[in-house]
Design a protein around this motif. Structure first.
Motif, PDB file in Angstrom:
ATOM      1  N   VAL A  79      25.214  21.339  73.678  1.00  0.00           N
ATOM      2  CA  VAL A  79      25.554  19.952  73.365  1.00  0.00           C
ATOM      3  C   VAL A  79      26.494  19.349  74.403  1.00  0.00           C
ATOM      4  O   VAL A  79      26.715  18.147  74.399  1.00  0.00           O
ATOM      5  CB  VAL A  79      26.159  19.817  71.954  1.00  0.00           C
ATOM      6  N   GLY A  80      27.068  20.169  75.264  1.00  0.00           N
ATOM      7  CA  GLY A  80      27.954  19.694  76.323  1.00  0.00           C
ATOM      8  C   GLY A  80      29.424  19.877  76.011  1.00  0.00           C
ATOM      9  O   GLY A  80      29.839  19.926  74.850  1.00  0.00           O
ATOM     10  N   ALA A  81      30.199  19.965  77.064  1.00  0.00           N
ATOM     11  CA  ALA A  81      31.644  20.191  76.945  1.00  0.00           C
ATOM     12  C   ALA A  81      32.354  19.040  76.247  1.00  0.00           C
ATOM     13  O   ALA A  81      33.365  19.247  75.566  1.00  0.00           O
ATOM     14  CB  ALA A  81      32.248  20.431  78.328  1.00  0.00           C
ATOM     15  N   ALA A  82      31.846  17.819  76.382  1.00  0.00           N
ATOM     16  CA  ALA A  82      32.488  16.663  75.734  1.00  0.00           C
ATOM     17  C   ALA A  82      32.438  16.791  74.209  1.00  0.00           C
ATOM     18  O   ALA A  82      33.393  16.420  73.516  1.00  0.00           O
ATOM     19  CB  ALA A  82      31.829  15.369  76.193  1.00  0.00           C
ATOM     20  N   VAL A  83      31.343  17.329  73.677  1.00  0.00           N
ATOM     21  CA  VAL A  83      31.224  17.523  72.229  1.00  0.00           C
ATOM     22  C   VAL A  83      32.221  18.582  71.773  1.00  0.00           C
ATOM     23  O   VAL A  83      32.888  18.425  70.748  1.00  0.00           O
ATOM     24  CB  VAL A  83      29.775  17.892  71.838  1.00  0.00           C
ATOM     25  N   TYR A  84      32.328  19.665  72.548  1.00  0.00           N
ATOM     26  CA  TYR A  84      33.338  20.686  72.241  1.00  0.00           C
ATOM     27  C   TYR A  84      34.732  20.053  72.236  1.00  0.00           C
ATOM     28  O   TYR A  84      35.531  20.280  71.328  1.00  0.00           O
ATOM     29  CB  TYR A  84      33.290  21.841  73.246  1.00  0.00           C
ATOM     30  N   GLY A  85      35.035  19.256  73.264  1.00  0.00           N
ATOM     31  CA  GLY A  85      36.344  18.620  73.362  1.00  0.00           C
ATOM     32  C   GLY A  85      36.640  17.725  72.178  1.00  0.00           C
ATOM     33  O   GLY A  85      37.753  17.726  71.639  1.00  0.00           O
ATOM     34  N   ALA A  86      35.648  16.942  71.745  1.00  0.00           N
ATOM     35  CA  ALA A  86      35.832  16.064  70.590  1.00  0.00           C
ATOM     36  C   ALA A  86      36.086  16.885  69.324  1.00  0.00           C
ATOM     37  O   ALA A  86      36.965  16.544  68.520  1.00  0.00           O
ATOM     38  CB  ALA A  86      34.614  15.168  70.418  1.00  0.00           C
ATOM     39  N   LEU A  87      35.332  17.970  69.139  1.00  0.00           N
ATOM     40  CA  LEU A  87      35.539  18.833  67.974  1.00  0.00           C
ATOM     41  C   LEU A  87      36.929  19.449  68.006  1.00  0.00           C
ATOM     42  O   LEU A  87      37.637  19.467  66.996  1.00  0.00           O
ATOM     43  CB  LEU A  87      34.468  19.923  67.914  1.00  0.00           C
ATOM     44  N   ALA A  88      37.336  19.951  69.165  1.00  0.00           N
ATOM     45  CA  ALA A  88      38.671  20.558  69.293  1.00  0.00           C
ATOM     46  C   ALA A  88      39.749  19.543  68.935  1.00  0.00           C
ATOM     47  O   ALA A  88      40.719  19.877  68.239  1.00  0.00           O
ATOM     48  CB  ALA A  88      38.863  21.088  70.713  1.00  0.00           C
ATOM     49  N   ARG A  89      39.594  18.305  69.385  1.00  0.00           N
ATOM     50  CA  ARG A  89      40.579  17.251  69.053  1.00  0.00           C
ATOM     51  C   ARG A  89      40.561  16.936  67.562  1.00  0.00           C
ATOM     52  O   ARG A  89      41.607  16.792  66.933  1.00  0.00           O
ATOM     53  CB  ARG A  89      40.313  15.986  69.865  1.00  0.00           C
ATOM     54  N   ASP A  90      39.359  16.831  66.974  1.00  0.00           N
ATOM     55  CA  ASP A  90      39.255  16.523  65.543  1.00  0.00           C
ATOM     56  C   ASP A  90      39.881  17.600  64.671  1.00  0.00           C
ATOM     57  O   ASP A  90      40.439  17.311  63.611  1.00  0.00           O
ATOM     58  CB  ASP A  90      37.781  16.356  65.140  1.00  0.00           C
ATOM     59  N   LEU A  91      39.764  18.859  65.093  1.00  0.00           N
ATOM     60  CA  LEU A  91      40.280  19.972  64.287  1.00  0.00           C
ATOM     61  C   LEU A  91      41.722  20.344  64.612  1.00  0.00           C
ATOM     62  O   LEU A  91      42.342  21.107  63.868  1.00  0.00           O
ATOM     63  CB  LEU A  91      39.378  21.201  64.468  1.00  0.00           C
ATOM     64  N   ASP A 154      27.155  16.128  64.657  1.00  0.00           N
ATOM     65  CA  ASP A 154      27.825  16.152  65.959  1.00  0.00           C
ATOM     66  C   ASP A 154      27.329  17.305  66.830  1.00  0.00           C
ATOM     67  O   ASP A 154      27.257  17.178  68.050  1.00  0.00           O
ATOM     68  CB  ASP A 154      29.339  16.263  65.798  1.00  0.00           C
ATOM     69  N   LEU A 155      27.017  18.441  66.196  1.00  0.00           N
ATOM     70  CA  LEU A 155      26.586  19.624  66.944  1.00  0.00           C
ATOM     71  C   LEU A 155      25.068  19.731  67.046  1.00  0.00           C
ATOM     72  O   LEU A 155      24.550  20.726  67.565  1.00  0.00           O
ATOM     73  CB  LEU A 155      27.153  20.890  66.304  1.00  0.00           C
ATOM     74  N   SER A 156      24.366  18.729  66.546  1.00  0.00           N
ATOM     75  CA  SER A 156      22.898  18.714  66.568  1.00  0.00           C
ATOM     76  C   SER A 156      22.289  19.927  65.868  1.00  0.00           C
ATOM     77  O   SER A 156      21.280  20.488  66.307  1.00  0.00           O
ATOM     78  CB  SER A 156      22.376  18.615  68.007  1.00  0.00           C
ATOM     79  N   ILE A 157      22.911  20.324  64.742  1.00  0.00           N
ATOM     80  CA  ILE A 157      22.381  21.448  63.959  1.00  0.00           C
ATOM     81  C   ILE A 157      21.986  20.993  62.557  1.00  0.00           C
ATOM     82  O   ILE A 157      21.666  21.825  61.711  1.00  0.00           O
ATOM     83  CB  ILE A 157      23.387  22.616  63.863  1.00  0.00           C
ATOM     84  N   ALA A 158      21.991  19.693  62.289  1.00  0.00           N
ATOM     85  CA  ALA A 158      21.710  19.191  60.939  1.00  0.00           C
ATOM     86  C   ALA A 158      20.360  19.680  60.422  1.00  0.00           C
ATOM     87  O   ALA A 158      20.238  20.054  59.250  1.00  0.00           O
ATOM     88  CB  ALA A 158      21.788  17.671  60.919  1.00  0.00           C
ATOM     89  N   ASP A 159      19.343  19.686  61.282  1.00  0.00           N
ATOM     90  CA  ASP A 159      18.023  20.164  60.849  1.00  0.00           C
ATOM     91  C   ASP A 159      18.039  21.654  60.527  1.00  0.00           C
ATOM     92  O   ASP A 159      17.296  22.113  59.653  1.00  0.00           O
ATOM     93  CB  ASP A 159      16.968  19.887  61.919  1.00  0.00           C
ATOM     94  N   TRP A 160      18.856  22.428  61.227  1.00  0.00           N
ATOM     95  CA  TRP A 160      18.947  23.865  60.980  1.00  0.00           C
ATOM     96  C   TRP A 160      19.754  24.169  59.719  1.00  0.00           C
ATOM     97  O   TRP A 160      19.431  25.077  58.969  1.00  0.00           O
ATOM     98  CB  TRP A 160      19.590  24.582  62.163  1.00  0.00           C
ATOM     99  N   ALA A 161      20.834  23.405  59.515  1.00  0.00           N
ATOM    100  CA  ALA A 161      21.765  23.663  58.413  1.00  0.00           C
ATOM    101  C   ALA A 161      21.348  22.976  57.112  1.00  0.00           C
ATOM    102  O   ALA A 161      21.983  23.185  56.074  1.00  0.00           O
ATOM    103  CB  ALA A 161      23.164  23.207  58.809  1.00  0.00           C
ATOM    104  N   LYS A 162      20.298  22.189  57.138  1.00  0.00           N
ATOM    105  CA  LYS A 162      19.844  21.439  55.972  1.00  0.00           C
ATOM    106  C   LYS A 162      19.622  22.364  54.782  1.00  0.00           C
ATOM    107  O   LYS A 162      19.019  23.423  54.910  1.00  0.00           O
ATOM    108  CB  LYS A 162      18.548  20.707  56.326  1.00  0.00           C
ATOM    109  N   GLN A 163      20.103  21.934  53.627  1.00  0.00           N
ATOM    110  CA  GLN A 163      19.963  22.724  52.414  1.00  0.00           C
ATOM    111  C   GLN A 163      18.485  22.908  52.103  1.00  0.00           C
ATOM    112  O   GLN A 163      17.711  21.963  52.029  1.00  0.00           O
ATOM    113  CB  GLN A 163      20.671  22.025  51.243  1.00  0.00           C
TER     114      GLN A 163
END
Length: 172
Positions: A79-91, A154-163
Motif C-alpha cells: 500500500v506504500g510507505a505513506a499509508v504506513y506513516g498515516a497509520l503510525a500517526r493515527d495509532l 485504509d490497508l486495502s484489505i476490506a475484501d479479505w477481512a469481510k465477515q
C-alpha cells in the motif's frame, strides 16, 4: 623532537576530522524506531472476523485470515510507505511506553465484541503492545474504535477481512 610534535599537531587534527568511525546511523532507523505494526482482531460472541494484519514501514501488508473472513489464510499486498506513516500517526496516541503492554482506557464498553491487540515491533525486535475491547462508548477507546473501523479500507484489505459465515463453523 618537541618541534616535530608541535608541527604534526595540526596535521593530526586535520586527519582526525576526515576520519570516520564506521556507520554513524545516517539515514538508517534507530533500534527504537518502529519497523512494523500488527493489529490482531480477536473473536466476539458471534461471527466476527478474526484476523491479523501487519503493516511494515515500507508499506508492505501481510494479512492472515483466521475465522469468519472472506479469505482464510495468508495474503500480501503493498500500500506504500505513506499509508504506513498515516497509520503510525493515527495509532501513536494509543501507544504505551516502549517495551510495555497496556490496555487502552475505556469508560464503558459493550460486552461480547471483538478484542484488538496492537503490537508495535521495533527494528531491534522489542515489542510494545496495546489491548482494546471494541465497542467503547467513552474515553480514549472510543477514538481508537474510529481508527480501527477504517483500518481495513485504509490497508486495502476490506475484501479479505469481510465477515463471512461458513457452514459448520461455530461462533467466536
Amino acid at each position: 623532537m618537541r618541534g616535530s610534535v608541535i608541527l604534526m599537531m595540526p596535521l593530526l587534527a586535520t586527519l582526525n576530522a576526515c576520519a570516520t568511525t564506521g556507520d554513524r546511523g545516517g539515514d538508517r532507523p534507530s533500534d527504537a524506531s518502529v519497523a512494523a505494526i500488527t493489529v490482531s482482531v480477536g473473536p466476539c460472541f458471534g461471527f466476527c472476523p478474526v484476523y491479523d494484519v501487519t503493516v511494515f514501514e515500507k508499506g508492505d501488508v501481510h494479512f492472515s485470515g483466521k475465522r469468519h473472513t472472506a479469505i482464510v489464510g495468508d495474503r500480501d499486498r503493498t500500500v506504500g510507505a505513506a499509508v504506513y506513516g498515516a497509520l503510525a500517526r493515527d495509532l501513536a496516541r494509543f501507544k504505551p511506553a516502549d517495551g510495555t503492554t497496556a490496555q487502552v482506557e475505556c469508560t464503558a464498553a459493550i460486552s461480547d465484541t471483538s478484542s484488538y491487540t496492537i503490537t508495535w515491533t521495533a527494528a531491534d525486535g522489542r515489542r510494545t503492545v496495546a489491548t482494546h475491547q471494541h465497542g467503547c462508548i467513552g474515553g480514549p477507546g472510543k477514538a481508537l474504535d474510529g481508527v480501527l473501523a477504517k483500518l481495513p479500507g485504509d490497508l486495502s484489505i476490506a475484501d479479505w477481512a469481510k465477515q463471512t459465515t461458513r457452514p459448520g463453523l461455530s461462533r467466536g
